[in-house]
Design a protein around this motif. Structure first.
Motif: not given
Length: 199
Positions: A88-114
């Motif tokens: 669950a933490a893993a999945a939500c970390a990927l969601l957070g990186h892709s759609w960051s609450v700190f950037l108005g739900f914009k974000g990166g492409k998850i490769v490094a975080t994945a």
């Protein structure tokens, strides 16, 4: 698996924490520290590749390590409470990186975080997919193409090493998100306008 009320609370708590950790925008913060909005430079992405192109390899590698570390840390914290909280933490970390609450739900492409997430969950498969990423990058010098092919290979390598089907499914979902986030790169690759690494 029978989940008790306490188990559900733990899963929700670590999922929220994983999302917050994943939302920390490493590349954006590096840009701000340099007085630059990374969204307005290069490809406009907050990932390590754009940080590398904008600020050089040292800060690019720092962004990569930071993004990867978010995945590692999220899964580690979740794993303290069990397998399902870790996932669950893993999945939500990927969601957070892709759609960051700190950037108005914009974000990166998850490769490094994945990569960080799956090194913790399915390390053999993650290392093989990372090797595929490196090989494609060496042959083509397209970071985006390397990332797309490595992401697509992930559920295959997870299955090859005999991990549980739920990890195969998770890998497939993560790969789908990664490919979706690269849709602009795919168009440029097809149009032969994508930048190669080193240019």
């Amino acid at each position: 698996m029978n989940l008790e009320r306490g188990d559900v609370v733990e899963i929700i708590a670590v999922a929220l924490l994983g999302y917050i950790i994943g939302s920390l925008p490493t590349g954006y913060l590096i840009g701000r520290a340099k007085g630059i909005d990374i969204f307005r430079h290069g490809s406009g992405n907050i990932g390590a590749t754009n940080v590398w192109r904008t600020f050089g390899p040292a800060l690019g590698l720092l962004a990569f390590a930071g993004d990867m570390g978010k995945g590692v840390l999220s899964v580690y914290i979740g794993s303290l409470y069990g397998e399902w909280p870790a996932v669950a933490a893993a999945a939500c970390a990927l969601l957070g990186h892709s759609w960051s609450v700190f950037l108005g739900f914009k974000g990166g492409k998850i490769v490094a975080t994945a990569l960080g997430v799956f090194i913790m969950l399915t390390w053999k498969a993650a290392l093989v997919s990372f090797g595929i990423w490196g090989l494609v990058l060496f042959l083509t010098r397209y970071v985006s193409l390397s990332s797309i092919i490595a992401a697509a290979s992930l559920p295959v390598t997870i299955a090859f090493f005999g991990y549980h089907w739920s990890y195969v499914l998770f890998g497939a979902l993560a790969a789908a998100v990664a490919v979706y986030k690269h849709r602009g790169n795919i168009k440029r690759l097809l149009n032969c306008t994508e930048q190669r690494m080193g240019r």
